[in-house]
Structures are given as C-alpha cells and as structure tokens.
Scaffold this active site. Structure first.
Site, PDB file in Angstrom:
ATOM      1  CB  ALA A   1      -3.685  39.402  16.385  1.00  0.00           C
TER       2      ALA A   1
ATOM      3  CG  HIS B   1      -4.661  44.268  11.877  1.00  0.00           C
ATOM      4  ND1 HIS B   1      -5.202  45.101  12.832  1.00  0.00           N
ATOM      5  CD2 HIS B   1      -5.606  44.139  10.906  1.00  0.00           C
ATOM      6  CE1 HIS B   1      -6.412  45.473  12.453  1.00  0.00           C
ATOM      7  NE2 HIS B   1      -6.680  44.897  11.294  1.00  0.00           N
ATOM      8  CB  SER B   2      -7.041  40.709  11.592  1.00  0.00           C
ATOM      9  OG  SER B   2      -8.251  40.028  11.404  1.00  0.00           O
ATOM     10  CG  LEU B   3      -4.274  35.213   9.758  1.00  0.00           C
ATOM     11  CD1 LEU B   3      -4.724  33.980  10.520  1.00  0.00           C
ATOM     12  CD2 LEU B   3      -4.256  34.941   8.251  1.00  0.00           C
TER      13      LEU B   3
ATOM     14  CB  SER C   1      -3.349  45.187  15.852  1.00  0.00           C
ATOM     15  OG  SER C   1      -4.131  46.112  15.130  1.00  0.00           O
TER      16      SER C   1
END
Length: 248
Positions: free
Chosen positions: A83, A79-81, A105
C-alpha cells in the site's frame, strides 16, 4: 491485453512477490491483474531488495509504464507494505501516466508509524512478531533451509515498511479507496480511513470479510469490489476545484 480491460497493477506485501498475484485468475470482465515484481524475490532473487519506499517508487515507475503503456489508463493496488509502495508510486508517476485510481489495503494512513516493531529482533522473535502482524505464519519458515533463504528478504521488506516516511503530504489528484478485512486485528477502521487525507479527489472505504490477510482466501471478493468501485465512477480524474494538486 484487451483494450477493454483496465490493468490493475498489484504491489506485493512484505516477503511476497509477483507470483502471489499471478495465481489470481478470478478477475471479473473488464479488469486485468498485472503483478509487479520487486527485486530480491522469485525470478529477481539475485537482485538486492529495496530499502527505501521512495527510492523503490522511482525505480519501479518506468517498469509500470512498460507494462501498461505510457498513456494507457490503469489502477494501482497494494496490501500492507504494498500500500505504501503504491502510494509513493502514485506520487512518482504523477501526470506522466494514465493512473486513474489508487487502492490501498490493510494499511493505516501513510503518516502513521507502527507502534510495535519487528526490526532488530532475533530470528524467532522476528518471525513471531511478523506472524502476529500478519495473522498467520507461512509454512516455508518452518523449514530451516528455506527460512535461511527467505529471512533476509523479509527483514529488508519489514524494515522498509517500519522505517517508512512519506515523501510528501500533498493530496493526490486522483480517487483513493482504502480496503480492510472486517476482522483485521492489526489495522483498525479508523486507521484505514486515515487515507482520506491523502486525496483531493474522492475517497471510499470498503470492508471485506476476513482478517488482515483476507486477500489470501478471497481474491475474487476483492477483485469484484475493485471492479465495482471502478464501474461506479471511481476511476474518474480528480476535480481541480477540490484542491488536488499535481503529484511531485
């Protein structure tokens, strides 16, 4: 780990660690959450955090193979970083592993930089900007002692994310699914669908209820969606006729 369970190796978002995913005990049958710890947090607190996503992937790839087995099938989630770390790991692992699917994500495509940055701001402005990005502020940063302890790691993670440049733009030869909270004010649907260009295999976009940090409140919905994608055939290897090439 049961041979019938597909490991889902989970990469943390900025400032978080494997403990976030260790609390997830709602995986549906057939799916096993496997948190991947990064240096600089929790039991690895004394280790220096990563500062470059490609270097992080090179260091983490052997650890993943230790966790899941060199030939065992598994999927990646971040998720975010997390990802972009998962994306670089997919490249690093290439054909040397049983990687079957990449789930990204809360992230725009890897070639899209963030227009507004937090790196370089003073502490209060930095925390306010990160809180704006995430949609919430962790209570730990309201405790002066905890803030002093946690800020260096969060700054390192945010800088790594904001300075990220993909190692390659060659499409991955495995399916990619992009996930996003339907009310995410940080990452738009258009940005989340930019991941389509990262694969020469199948691409899927899914929206889940919630904002940017939807996975904090509804991990069971996320894991059920992942399991559904995989059961629908999303874990199939790439079709070589679709233009995918071996990962570098």
């Amino acid at each position: 780990m049961s041979p019938t369970e597909l490991p889902l190796v989970c990469l943390p978002f900025a400032g978080s660690g494997a403990g976030f995913y260790r609390a997830w005990n709602v995986a549906p049958p057939g799916l096993k959450v496997v948190p991947l710890q990064l240096p600089g947090r929790e039991e690895l607190f004394l280790e220096d955090p990563f500062t470059d996503a490609s270097e992080a992937a090179a260091a983490l790839a052997p650890r993943i193979l230790e966790l899941v087995g060199r030939e065992a099938p598994f999927a990646l989630f971040g998720h975010s970083l997390g990802a972009v770390l998962a994306y670089e790991l997919a490249r690093e692992l290439g054909g040397r592993s049983g990687l079957r699917h990449l789930f990204v994500s809360g992230s725009p495509g890897p070639g899209s930089g963030r227009e507004r940055r937090a790196t370089g701001l003073d502490d209060e402005e930095f925390l306010a900007r990160v809180g704006e990005f995430a949609g919430y502020r962790h209570a730990a940063f309201d405790d002066p002692d905890l803030r002093d302890l946690l800020l260096p790691l969060l700054r390192a993670d945010v800088a790594m994310h904001e300075d990220y440049v993909p190692a390659s733009d060659t499409p991955l030869p495995l399916p990619v699914t992009s996930l996003r909270g339907a009310e995410d004010g940080l990452v738009s649907r258009t940005q989340a669908e930019e991941w389509r260009s990262t694969t020469g295999a199948s691409f899927d976009y899914r929206e889940l209820p919630g904002s940017h940090m939807y996975l904090v409140d509804s991990p069971e919905v996320l894991l059920a969606t992942v399991a559904q994608v995989l059961s629908d055939g999303g874990a199939a290897p790439a079709d070589p006729d679709r233009g995918g090439s071996p990962c570098s």
